[in-house]
Design a protein around this motif. Sequence first.
Motif, PDB file in Angstrom:
ATOM      1  N   GLU A   1       0.903  -1.113   0.063  1.00 26.64           N
ATOM      2  CA  GLU A   1       0.006   0.143   0.039  1.00 26.64           C
ATOM      3  C   GLU A   1       0.900   1.167   0.092  1.00 26.64           C
ATOM      4  OE1 GLU A   1      -3.953   0.474   2.324  1.00 26.64           O
ATOM      5  OE2 GLU A   1      -2.430   1.465   3.500  1.00 26.64           O
ATOM      6  N   ILE A   2       0.747   2.146  -0.813  1.00 29.40           N
ATOM      7  CA  ILE A   2       1.501   3.523  -1.113  1.00 29.40           C
ATOM      8  C   ILE A   2       0.324   4.588  -0.643  1.00 29.40           C
ATOM      9  CG2 ILE A   2       2.672   5.015  -2.308  1.00 29.40           C
ATOM     10  CD1 ILE A   2       4.011   2.760  -3.741  1.00 29.40           C
ATOM     11  N   SER A   3       0.589   5.162   0.357  1.00 32.62           N
ATOM     12  CA  SER A   3      -0.431   6.036   0.804  1.00 32.62           C
ATOM     13  C   SER A   3      -0.136   7.751   0.442  1.00 32.62           C
ATOM     14  CB  SER A   3      -0.638   6.019   2.478  1.00 32.62           C
ATOM     15  OG  SER A   3       0.659   6.341   3.118  1.00 32.62           O
ATOM     16  N   PRO A   4      -1.008   8.334   0.940  1.00 32.00           N
ATOM     17  CA  PRO A   4      -0.617   9.870   0.584  1.00 32.00           C
ATOM     18  C   PRO A   4       0.707  10.281   1.303  1.00 32.00           C
ATOM     19  CG  PRO A   4      -2.996   9.805   1.144  1.00 32.00           C
ATOM     20  CD  PRO A   4      -2.381   8.562   1.317  1.00 32.00           C
ATOM     21  N   ALA A   5       0.776   9.546   2.555  1.00 33.71           N
ATOM     22  CA  ALA A   5       2.183  10.198   3.252  1.00 33.71           C
ATOM     23  C   ALA A   5       3.341   9.557   2.325  1.00 33.71           C
ATOM     24  CB  ALA A   5       2.229   9.489   4.566  1.00 33.71           C
ATOM     25  N   ASP A   6       3.268   8.465   1.758  1.00 37.52           N
ATOM     26  CA  ASP A   6       4.231   8.014   0.875  1.00 37.52           C
ATOM     27  C   ASP A   6       4.420   8.737  -0.381  1.00 37.52           C
ATOM     28  OD1 ASP A   6       4.571   5.623   2.888  1.00 37.52           O
ATOM     29  OD2 ASP A   6       2.799   4.713   1.831  1.00 37.52           O
ATOM     30  N   LEU A   7       3.580   9.262  -0.824  1.00 43.18           N
ATOM     31  CA  LEU A   7       3.502   9.916  -2.099  1.00 43.18           C
ATOM     32  C   LEU A   7       4.126  11.329  -1.969  1.00 43.18           C
ATOM     33  CD1 LEU A   7       0.116   8.914  -3.680  1.00 43.18           C
ATOM     34  CD2 LEU A   7       2.342   8.400  -4.557  1.00 43.18           C
ATOM     35  N   GLN A   8       4.289  11.753  -0.605  1.00 43.58           N
ATOM     36  CA  GLN A   8       4.732  13.275  -0.330  1.00 43.58           C
ATOM     37  C   GLN A   8       6.257  13.324  -0.746  1.00 43.58           C
ATOM     38  OE1 GLN A   8       4.247  13.706   3.784  1.00 43.58           O
ATOM     39  NE2 GLN A   8       1.995  14.075   3.798  1.00 43.58           N
ATOM     40  N   LEU A   9       6.635  14.247  -1.418  1.00 46.37           N
ATOM     41  CA  LEU A   9       7.933  14.550  -1.739  1.00 46.37           C
ATOM     42  C   LEU A   9       8.833  14.729  -0.604  1.00 46.37           C
ATOM     43  CD1 LEU A   9       8.158  16.811  -4.777  1.00 46.37           C
ATOM     44  CD2 LEU A   9       7.945  14.226  -5.051  1.00 46.37           C
ATOM     45  N   THR A  10      10.010  14.039  -0.887  1.00 47.17           N
ATOM     46  CA  THR A  10      11.312  14.032   0.247  1.00 47.17           C
ATOM     47  C   THR A  10      12.029  15.601  -0.159  1.00 47.17           C
ATOM     48  OG1 THR A  10      12.679  13.021  -1.020  1.00 47.17           O
ATOM     49  CG2 THR A  10      11.221  11.801   0.558  1.00 47.17           C
ATOM     50  N   VAL A  11      12.882  15.649   0.687  1.00 44.75           N
ATOM     51  CA  VAL A  11      13.564  16.975   0.355  1.00 44.75           C
ATOM     52  C   VAL A  11      14.235  16.775  -0.779  1.00 44.75           C
ATOM     53  CG1 VAL A  11      15.457  18.475   1.563  1.00 44.75           C
ATOM     54  CG2 VAL A  11      13.653  17.810   2.861  1.00 44.75           C
ATOM     55  N   ASN A  12      15.166  15.498  -1.010  1.00 43.68           N
ATOM     56  CA  ASN A  12      15.819  15.416  -2.320  1.00 43.68           C
ATOM     57  C   ASN A  12      15.098  15.404  -3.454  1.00 43.68           C
ATOM     58  OD1 ASN A  12      18.330  15.296  -0.638  1.00 43.68           O
ATOM     59  ND2 ASN A  12      18.134  13.100  -0.308  1.00 43.68           N
ATOM     60  N   GLU A  13      13.797  14.897  -3.283  1.00 44.79           N
ATOM     61  CA  GLU A  13      13.043  14.868  -4.439  1.00 44.79           C
ATOM     62  C   GLU A  13      12.712  16.211  -4.944  1.00 44.79           C
ATOM     63  OE1 GLU A  13      11.117  10.367  -4.313  1.00 44.79           O
ATOM     64  OE2 GLU A  13      10.102  12.210  -3.010  1.00 44.79           O
ATOM     65  N   ALA A  14      12.377  17.002  -3.881  1.00 44.88           N
ATOM     66  CA  ALA A  14      11.840  18.451  -4.059  1.00 44.88           C
ATOM     67  C   ALA A  14      13.124  19.277  -4.772  1.00 44.88           C
ATOM     68  CB  ALA A  14      11.463  19.012  -2.738  1.00 44.88           C
ATOM     69  N   SER A  15      14.345  19.075  -4.210  1.00 43.91           N
ATOM     70  CA  SER A  15      15.410  19.623  -4.796  1.00 43.91           C
ATOM     71  C   SER A  15      15.392  19.329  -6.437  1.00 43.91           C
ATOM     72  CB  SER A  15      16.866  19.253  -4.022  1.00 43.91           C
ATOM     73  OG  SER A  15      17.825  19.803  -4.593  1.00 43.91           O
ATOM     74  N   ASP A  16      15.356  18.212  -6.586  1.00 45.98           N
ATOM     75  CA  ASP A  16      15.481  17.595  -8.008  1.00 45.98           C
ATOM     76  C   ASP A  16      14.302  18.130  -8.953  1.00 45.98           C
ATOM     77  OD1 ASP A  16      17.404  16.140  -7.311  1.00 45.98           O
ATOM     78  OD2 ASP A  16      16.587  14.209  -7.142  1.00 45.98           O
ATOM     79  N   PHE A  17      13.188  18.246  -8.188  1.00 42.75           N
ATOM     80  CA  PHE A  17      11.892  18.696  -8.698  1.00 42.75           C
ATOM     81  C   PHE A  17      11.980  20.333  -9.394  1.00 42.75           C
ATOM     82  CE2 PHE A  17       7.901  21.206  -8.459  1.00 42.75           C
ATOM     83  CZ  PHE A  17       6.972  20.612  -9.392  1.00 42.75           C
ATOM     84  N   PHE A  18      12.620  21.249  -8.370  1.00 33.94           N
ATOM     85  CA  PHE A  18      12.722  22.570  -8.666  1.00 33.94           C
ATOM     86  C   PHE A  18      13.879  22.622  -9.782  1.00 33.94           C
ATOM     87  CE2 PHE A  18      10.708  23.219  -4.799  1.00 33.94           C
ATOM     88  CZ  PHE A  18       9.868  24.192  -5.178  1.00 33.94           C
ATOM     89  N   GLN A  19      14.837  22.074  -9.718  1.00 39.32           N
ATOM     90  CA  GLN A  19      16.095  22.201 -10.556  1.00 39.32           C
ATOM     91  C   GLN A  19      15.759  21.421 -11.953  1.00 39.32           C
ATOM     92  OE1 GLN A  19      19.333  19.686  -8.943  1.00 39.32           O
ATOM     93  NE2 GLN A  19      19.783  21.186  -7.403  1.00 39.32           N
ATOM     94  N   LYS A  20      14.949  20.297 -12.108  1.00 41.37           N
ATOM     95  CA  LYS A  20      14.465  19.821 -13.492  1.00 41.37           C
ATOM     96  C   LYS A  20      13.561  20.781 -13.963  1.00 41.37           C
ATOM     97  CE  LYS A  20      13.564  15.239 -15.355  1.00 41.37           C
ATOM     98  NZ  LYS A  20      13.414  13.803 -15.169  1.00 41.37           N
TER      99      LYS A  20
END
Length: 896
Positions: free
Chosen positions: A179-198
């Motif tokens: 099960e992957i819940s909303p809490a699991d789907l939240q971006l981590t700090v590293n993912e957020a960093s990649d998101f803003f850069q990309k």
Amino acid sequence: MLISTKIQKPSLKPQMLDRKDLIDRLQTGEDCQFIHIYGPAGFGKTSLVCQWFSRRNLLHGWYSIDDTDDDFDVFCRYLLTSLSNVDEKLEGIIGPTLQNQGRLSETDVIPLIIQGATSVDEAIYLVLDDYHFISENKIHQALNRLLRYLPPNLHLIIISRYPLPSSLRRFKYQHHTLEISPADLQLTVNEASDFFQKIFCIDLSSDQLNGAIQYTDGWIAGLHIIGLSLTQKDKIKGIKSVATSARNKIRDYLLIEVVNVQPEKVISFLYQTSVLKRFTTALAAYITEIDDAGEIIEDLRQKNLFLVSLDADWQWYQYHPLLSETIRERTAALKPELLTETLQKAARWFADHDYFEDALQHAFESRDFEFAADLIEENLKHLYERCERDSSHRWISELPQEILLKRPLLRLVQCAYNIDTMQLSDAWSVLSDIEHRQIDLIQQYETSKRQVCLDLLVSLKAAAHYHKDQFAVDIEHLDAAIQRISIEGKNFVGLIQILIAGTHAYHGEPELAEERLKKASKNLIPAKDATLKIEWAKIMSITVRYQGRLRQAEKIVEDAFLLLSRQKLNNSPLKFVLYRPQAEIFYQQGKLDDAYETGIIGLRYATHSKQFETIMTIHSQLILTCLAMGDFEKADRHRSRLQVAAKKANHPIWVRLSDALSLFVYLSLGNLNFMQNWVERRKLDFTEPFSWIFVVEVMVQAIFFQSQGCASESIELLENIRTRCARRNLKELILGIDMLYVAGLLMLGKMDEAKTILALALHFGEAEGYVQPFVSHAQIISPLLAEIINEQLPHRKSAYLTSLLASCHANPGASAIPPQGIEIQNRFNITKKEIEILRFMTAGYKNKEIADKHFISVNTVKTHVRNIYGKLDVTSRLQAIQKAKALNLVSGTDVL
């Protein structure tokens, strides 16, 4: 005409964030038959699965559901079409049904899917995207059946905005589920960093990223708004804090572009309802005192103004946290009294409409702790009857200490939780404090609640006394406690009777236990409380099984499941209480796969609920089940967990049991050193109090003796313990003892005696449906068993005997007794133990020295020597040594 794009996997966007951790999690869960991914819009659920499939090139069918698919026939045609596109074999099987113009039924669709999936060798992943559009119960029921009979190679993936419907929720426990819940789907700090850069070519500091994550709760769409709000000019200046800069931009945007453009009536509605965790039209109308609240909600929904429906029926709503927090903070700043008043009104509305959790959430948030405490006390009976002890404990723990100290009833409930989770020192401390210092507070309760407190105090003291050490329980003390319970406290009397029954069961007195349970039933039958009835059924099934009434035990468990069904408690935690006795019954019937699966489900729930005794007993059963299946690695894992838990609790009973069961595992793994050390350390004494654990320990030592070739010592132990078990009518234990006894007799060549005992055991086993006691010892007893069965089968038809014989022949050899004891025999029937004695004799050791070396008595050594003389047909020590050398039974002075 079907829309082809609905059964095609969506294309990946050119610029997408790589969710590596979640994809890795999906990859490690590829064997899961059921995967559920859910969360609000904008969390990247569909994109995640698309990325996973693209990376792994998995065989899959895809069905993107929309609001036109909430029809059984339409849904099934899309479902079958998406599956038929996976493989030519599937197309050939499913195609003819799709050509049928009539409406499809469940009996058409589900067997077809199962047949089609089993025709394909590879794993198939079937995706149902946006399943939240489905509200038709007939579709839920069809999926329920599909999940129940899912082929091993078919994996179902449901993507939805909402949690599973109740009809599908139980499969989270019963299947290997990811099960992957909303809490699991939240971006981590590293993912957020990649998101803003990309996506936006923006580099943010760790503080800025943390601020963005904290504000948006890891919501991808919210971070996208932040990225859009950060202009090139902002980047040149440098952003001191995204948590401040972006927050202000988003809040300004939401207030200006979303809230303030609404009519005054709608603005007022938003300001009051946004503080609620969730709401219905009726609650919104009650809070706002606006008659047409339903029309406002529908208008907000149509405009898609951050309003999210929480169910497929559009009955419950909530605002996205960004909008809710924006309005809430503005309300708290400008009208704090409105915020508190709204939360308190909501708490009372939820309480009046029996939404206990919601009522408490809003009461705690408004810091109305007295109301919260009153509400918990009022609902204790309901929570207890539904076995919702975790919920009550959680809320009681959140009350301020000064409130809790004024509520002895709540302290007693918390104490009950501590007893269940084996926090006995904390429990005794609270019980003592209440008994000596808070009696006056109990007297302040109204009459019925006061009596509940006093009865609960008595019964909890009895329970704490029982759980401290079941072997040391004073039954007279528990009987005296019953006399102190009020006439109204029949449930508490029933509870103490069950504790007394449990004490008798631990002491190997099943008939006395059954007698107590029958007394308890008089108090429990008229009550509505299902919790104690299920506990009664669990103990009664175990008690009658000890007496060899396996079929009656099975009926008791079946009736208990029916009771839950009649009271609409199928999905309550009570159901899992029955998984322990059901697993034990399956094991005795030789249904090992069912026993293991049921045990694992029960273990998951018991672990989640911290039910210590259930955890220990299920681990014990799983050890035996895994050994019977020949899976020694799994058995060793459960052994390790059992030992860790027992030592952590430092509970005498479970430490002894974990040691005894560890011996089975070590013996199966060929590690005799542990057993040798245990035998020397334990020093079994038949004068110590009788208990079923003592029986297990004796059987373990008998197995050890047989593994060493000491059949006579083994038989001596078994005869002693069998006599004691017979006095107590412990027929199930006697059956296991008899199988070991037969093995010992076979080692001594006493075929006729072994055959007689085995034939009687077989007659009993057939009457009650016992299989596993025979199969577990098949490696040794199967030749004799086959002889007896083959003698009987020509004279009568018996499906039981035929099946048992097949099971024993198919057994992989996972016997509790290794074969060395038989293999070491020679034509003189010399046992391994006697050869050891011969070697010491050859080396010049005297009887006393040999006794010391083997940790046995001198008389036992003399018995061995006499047996050796008889078997070798000699009359002296010297003749025995000479003949042993001549027969190559020993070499020189070689000593083990």
